[in-house]
Design an enzyme around this catalytic site. Structure first.
Site, PDB file in Angstrom:
ATOM      1  N   PRO A 103     -17.824  14.682  17.268  1.00 41.78           N
ATOM      2  CG  PRO A 103     -19.479  15.494  15.858  1.00 41.78           C
ATOM      3  CD  PRO A 103     -18.419  16.052  16.865  1.00 41.78           C
ATOM      4  CB  VAL A 104     -16.528   9.033  16.243  1.00 39.74           C
ATOM      5  CG1 VAL A 104     -16.101   9.110  17.940  1.00 39.74           C
ATOM      6  CG2 VAL A 104     -17.729   8.335  15.983  1.00 39.74           C
ATOM      7  N   GLY A 107     -14.067  13.570  10.383  1.00 35.79           N
ATOM      8  CA  GLY A 107     -12.802  14.467  10.383  1.00 35.79           C
ATOM      9  C   GLY A 107     -12.736  15.736  11.249  1.00 35.79           C
ATOM     10  CG  LEU A 108     -15.725  17.302  12.926  1.00 38.57           C
ATOM     11  CD1 LEU A 108     -16.982  17.597  13.541  1.00 38.57           C
ATOM     12  CD2 LEU A 108     -15.199  18.623  12.119  1.00 38.57           C
ATOM     13  N   GLY A 109     -11.354  15.600  14.309  1.00 38.76           N
ATOM     14  CA  GLY A 109      -9.896  15.570  15.079  1.00 38.76           C
ATOM     15  C   GLY A 109     -10.515  14.787  16.537  1.00 38.76           C
ATOM     16  CB  SER A 110     -13.050  12.390  17.431  1.00 39.62           C
ATOM     17  OG  SER A 110     -13.202  11.430  18.160  1.00 39.62           O
ATOM     18  CB  ALA A 112      -5.910  14.407  17.198  1.00 39.94           C
ATOM     19  CB  ALA A 113      -9.603  15.700  20.803  1.00 37.06           C
ATOM     20  CG  ASP A 155      -6.377  15.978  12.856  1.00 41.91           C
ATOM     21  OD1 ASP A 155      -6.152  16.617  11.904  1.00 41.91           O
ATOM     22  OD2 ASP A 155      -7.132  14.870  12.728  1.00 41.91           O
TER      23      ASP A 155
END
Ligand code: MEV
Length: 320
Positions: A103-104, A107-110, A112-113, A155
């Site tokens: 999810p964008v 705060g789930l590192g989208s 950076a991934a 991240d």
């Protein structure tokens, strides 16, 4: 054709305190961004798929600017990160297709991934020699540049190395077993830059209060490592609850986040729950009791959160 994928992340302990030098602990989760690179003579094109958004297309003009072909703001943001990698490597004549399960703006590192997977796929496709350490360092530089100076190395390090990472003076990968966590997302978007600025302003007004809070958060981050190693989950849950209280004390909690935290701990019977990341919106993480993931998910959903289980300590970037 070359493809690479990289994981999203959660911060387990230490957000905000890490900005002032306290240790933080984060982990890679089993949601991934995937990037595919193909030759496309005479053109450079970026396609963003998934992200819970409509299918969108972009191309890059001769100055490396992203030209949107009618798409959402979130997809345009993802394309800016990809375009920054394309410019850094000086690549052209390729089609880059990005798809992501992360999810964008949560705060789930989208982002950076996406940056790490794009660097890995493009460098391999072009025969540029880059090891994981180089990818992590370059990805951190690119993410910071796109975010105008903001961004800890957490991240991008987790997207590159996977597993668990402790940040204090530098980035230290830590060997720890996987956990099942429940993530609960509020639908409130958050602004990391604004939250960090607000907390730092509070610290400059009340250093004698905020510094001891940061110090306590740092102690929690350190104590969590042996707890996870020995799978002492009740104690880990207690540390999550204390860390959440300290984050509330520095003003980054919200009613929506607290509702999900208390639903997870109450009806969800989680061993612990806290907000994760910058706060002000975004997500919480909850540690479910043994065999009680579904119970925690149901409780968070009933409190109007979007809940799902993730596994921690997952693999970092892979080129397929
Ligand atoms: C945001 O995900 C984590 C913060 O600690 C900011 C940072 O470390 O850059 C709030």
């Amino acid at each position: 054709m070359t493809a690479a994928s990289a994981p999203g992340k959660v911060i387990l302990f230490g957000e905000h305190a890490v900005v002032s030098g306290a240790p933080a602990l984060g982990t890679a989760i089993d949601l991934r961004a995937r990037v595919m690179v193909e030759d496309l003579p005479g053109k450079t094109e970026i396609n963003i798929q998934g992200l819970g958004l409509r299918l969108s297309g972009f191309s890059i003009d001769s100055d490396g600017r992203v030209v949107s072909l009618g798409s959402s703001e979130e997809a345009a943001a993802a394309a800016r990160y990809v375009s920054a990698v394309v410019r850094t490597l000086g690549v052209s004549d390729v089609r880059i297709t990005v798809s992501s399960e992360i999810p964008v703006a949560s705060g789930l590192g989208s982002s950076a991934a996406i940056v790490v997977a794009t660097l890995a796929a493009l460098s391999r496709h072009m025969g540029i020699d880059m090891d994981i350490r180089g990818i992590a360092a370059e990805a951190h530089r690119i993410e910071k540049m796109v975010q105008m100076g903001l961004g800890s190395p957490m991240d991008t390090a987790l997207a590159a190395y996977g597993g668990y990472v402790q940040i204090s003076d530098g980035v230290t990968p830590v060997e720890l077993p996987p956990l099942d966590l429940v993530i609960g997302c509020t639908s409130v978007p958050h602004d990391t830059r604004a939250e960090v600025a607000r907390v730092q302003e509070l610290r400059s007004r009340y250093p004698e209060i905020v510094d001891p809070i940061f110090k306590a958060i740092g102690v929690i981050s350190r104590k969590a490592v042996p707890c996870i190693k020995r799978m002492e989950l009740e104690e880990l849950g207690a540390l999550m609850n204390i860390n959440h209280g300290l984050l509330e004390a520095i003003g980054v909690g919200t009613r929506e986040l607290s509702e999900l935290v208390y639903a997870a701990r109450g009806a969800g019977m989680a061993l612990g729950a806290k907000l994760t990341g910058a706060g002000g919106g975004g997500c919480i993480i909850a540690l479910p009791g043994e065999g009680a993931c579904l119970r925690t998910i149901t409780a968070i959903s009933q409190a109007r959160g979007r809940a799902f289980v993730v596994r921690t300590g997952c693999d970092g970037v892979t080129v397929e």
